[in-house]
Write a protein that holds these residues in place. Structure first.
Motif, PDB file in Angstrom:
ATOM      1  N   ALA A   2       0.833  -1.199   0.000  1.00 50.45           N
ATOM      2  CA  ALA A   2       0.000   0.000   0.000  1.00 50.45           C
ATOM      3  C   ALA A   2       0.868   1.250   0.000  1.00 50.45           C
ATOM      4  CB  ALA A   2      -0.912   0.013   1.221  1.00 50.45           C
ATOM      5  N   VAL A   3       0.400   2.262  -0.695  1.00 44.51           N
ATOM      6  CA  VAL A   3       1.043   3.567  -0.690  1.00 44.51           C
ATOM      7  C   VAL A   3       0.154   4.482   0.153  1.00 44.51           C
ATOM      8  CG1 VAL A   3       1.894   5.496  -2.075  1.00 44.51           C
ATOM      9  CG2 VAL A   3       1.978   3.156  -3.003  1.00 44.51           C
ATOM     10  N   HIS A   4       0.672   4.935   1.275  1.00 34.82           N
ATOM     11  CA  HIS A   4      -0.079   5.775   2.213  1.00 34.82           C
ATOM     12  C   HIS A   4      -0.010   7.247   1.838  1.00 34.82           C
ATOM     13  CE1 HIS A   4      -0.327   2.418   4.959  1.00 34.82           C
ATOM     14  NE2 HIS A   4      -1.048   3.156   5.776  1.00 34.82           N
ATOM     15  N   PHE A  29      -1.438  -2.871  -6.208  1.00 36.63           N
ATOM     16  CA  PHE A  29      -1.184  -2.269  -4.899  1.00 36.63           C
ATOM     17  C   PHE A  29      -2.339  -1.359  -4.531  1.00 36.63           C
ATOM     18  CE2 PHE A  29       1.104   0.005  -8.206  1.00 36.63           C
ATOM     19  CZ  PHE A  29       0.641   1.297  -8.073  1.00 36.63           C
ATOM     20  N   ALA A  30      -2.377  -0.981  -3.278  1.00 33.56           N
ATOM     21  CA  ALA A  30      -3.441  -0.103  -2.777  1.00 33.56           C
ATOM     22  C   ALA A  30      -2.932   1.324  -2.687  1.00 33.56           C
ATOM     23  CB  ALA A  30      -3.896  -0.571  -1.393  1.00 33.56           C
ATOM     24  N   LEU A  31      -3.795   2.251  -3.053  1.00 30.04           N
ATOM     25  CA  LEU A  31      -3.511   3.682  -2.909  1.00 30.04           C
ATOM     26  C   LEU A  31      -4.424   4.211  -1.806  1.00 30.04           C
ATOM     27  CD1 LEU A  31      -3.385   4.720  -6.664  1.00 30.04           C
ATOM     28  CD2 LEU A  31      -1.464   4.244  -5.139  1.00 30.04           C
ATOM     29  N   ASP A  52      -3.660  10.767 -13.121  1.00 30.60           N
ATOM     30  CA  ASP A  52      -2.688   9.739 -12.798  1.00 30.60           C
ATOM     31  C   ASP A  52      -3.300   8.677 -11.886  1.00 30.60           C
ATOM     32  OD1 ASP A  52      -0.016   8.675 -13.030  1.00 30.60           O
ATOM     33  OD2 ASP A  52       0.266   9.263 -10.929  1.00 30.60           O
ATOM     34  N   LEU A  53      -4.102   9.090 -10.902  1.00 33.04           N
ATOM     35  CA  LEU A  53      -4.780   8.122 -10.037  1.00 33.04           C
ATOM     36  C   LEU A  53      -5.703   7.216 -10.856  1.00 33.04           C
ATOM     37  CD1 LEU A  53      -5.845  10.118  -6.845  1.00 33.04           C
ATOM     38  CD2 LEU A  53      -3.986   8.470  -7.092  1.00 33.04           C
ATOM     39  N   GLU A  62      -5.796  -0.492  -6.426  1.00 28.09           N
ATOM     40  CA  GLU A  62      -7.046  -0.276  -5.721  1.00 28.09           C
ATOM     41  C   GLU A  62      -6.948   1.045  -4.961  1.00 28.09           C
ATOM     42  OE1 GLU A  62      -9.063  -3.756  -3.920  1.00 28.09           O
ATOM     43  OE2 GLU A  62      -7.081  -4.671  -4.180  1.00 28.09           O
ATOM     44  N   ILE A  63      -8.046   1.792  -4.931  1.00 25.79           N
ATOM     45  CA  ILE A  63      -8.051   3.096  -4.269  1.00 25.79           C
ATOM     46  C   ILE A  63      -8.953   3.030  -3.047  1.00 25.79           C
ATOM     47  CG2 ILE A  63      -8.713   5.522  -4.501  1.00 25.79           C
ATOM     48  CD1 ILE A  63      -7.901   5.343  -7.439  1.00 25.79           C
ATOM     49  N   PHE A  64      -8.405   3.479  -1.918  1.00 27.59           N
ATOM     50  CA  PHE A  64      -9.138   3.489  -0.656  1.00 27.59           C
ATOM     51  C   PHE A  64      -9.075   4.885  -0.040  1.00 27.59           C
ATOM     52  CE2 PHE A  64      -7.664  -0.832  -1.237  1.00 27.59           C
ATOM     53  CZ  PHE A  64      -8.794  -1.581  -0.938  1.00 27.59           C
ATOM     54  N   LEU A  65     -10.145   5.260   0.647  1.00 24.80           N
ATOM     55  CA  LEU A  65     -10.173   6.517   1.387  1.00 24.80           C
ATOM     56  C   LEU A  65      -9.318   6.355   2.642  1.00 24.80           C
ATOM     57  CD1 LEU A  65     -11.383   9.356   1.835  1.00 24.80           C
ATOM     58  CD2 LEU A  65     -13.266   8.226   3.044  1.00 24.80           C
ATOM     59  N   HIS A  66      -8.401   7.280   2.835  1.00 25.59           N
ATOM     60  CA  HIS A  66      -7.499   7.231   3.994  1.00 25.59           C
ATOM     61  C   HIS A  66      -7.695   8.476   4.853  1.00 25.59           C
ATOM     62  CE1 HIS A  66      -4.108   6.007   6.343  1.00 25.59           C
ATOM     63  NE2 HIS A  66      -3.330   6.998   5.959  1.00 25.59           N
ATOM     64  N   GLY A  67      -8.935   8.747   5.169  1.00 25.06           N
ATOM     65  CA  GLY A  67      -9.268   9.945   5.924  1.00 25.06           C
ATOM     66  C   GLY A  67      -9.465  11.100   4.974  1.00 25.06           C
ATOM     67  N   PHE A  68     -10.541  11.830   5.134  1.00 23.17           N
ATOM     68  CA  PHE A  68     -10.833  12.891   4.178  1.00 23.17           C
ATOM     69  C   PHE A  68      -9.789  13.999   4.224  1.00 23.17           C
ATOM     70  CE2 PHE A  68     -12.963  16.653   2.533  1.00 23.17           C
ATOM     71  CZ  PHE A  68     -13.365  16.169   1.301  1.00 23.17           C
ATOM     72  N   ARG A  69      -9.345  14.386   5.437  1.00 27.89           N
ATOM     73  CA  ARG A  69      -8.358  15.466   5.565  1.00 27.89           C
ATOM     74  C   ARG A  69      -7.023  14.976   6.130  1.00 27.89           C
ATOM     75  NH1 ARG A  69     -10.029  21.075   6.874  1.00 27.89           N
ATOM     76  NH2 ARG A  69      -8.367  20.831   8.381  1.00 27.89           N
TER      77      ARG A  69
END
Length: 92
Positions: A2-4, A29-31, A52-53, A62-69
């Protein structure tokens, strides 16, 4: 893998990571995307980054929400909570 903290605020760092992953042939991988990093980097204001995303998603990421802010604006931690998380994350 995963890329944080995928955000336009870190575009240069993300580009380096993505180049490395591309060179290694890694596609699955996960974004972990932050749509408005600290309230100052809204995705919609960065169309190249969004393109690019999307390209990476179409290639298998795969794209995941990692907190809105990805900040804690307006939230206070107790002393015990601050001690538990001390040193785990950057202060910004």
């Amino acid at each position: 893998m995963a890329v944080h903290d995928v955000t336009p605020a870190h575009a240069a760092r993300c580009d380096k990571i993505f180049t490395l992953l591309d060179d290694l042939g890694v596609t699955g991988f996960a974004l972990l995307v932050v749509p408005d990093w600290h309230g100052k980097w809204p995705l919609e204001s960065h169309p190249r980054f969004l393109r690019d995303l999307r390209r990476r998603w179409e290639a298998g990421a795969e794209i995941f929400l990692h907190g809105f802010r990805h900040d804690e604006a307006g939230h206070r931690r107790s002393l015990s909570q601050r001690i538990k998380v001390a040193g785990r994350t950057a202060s910004s």
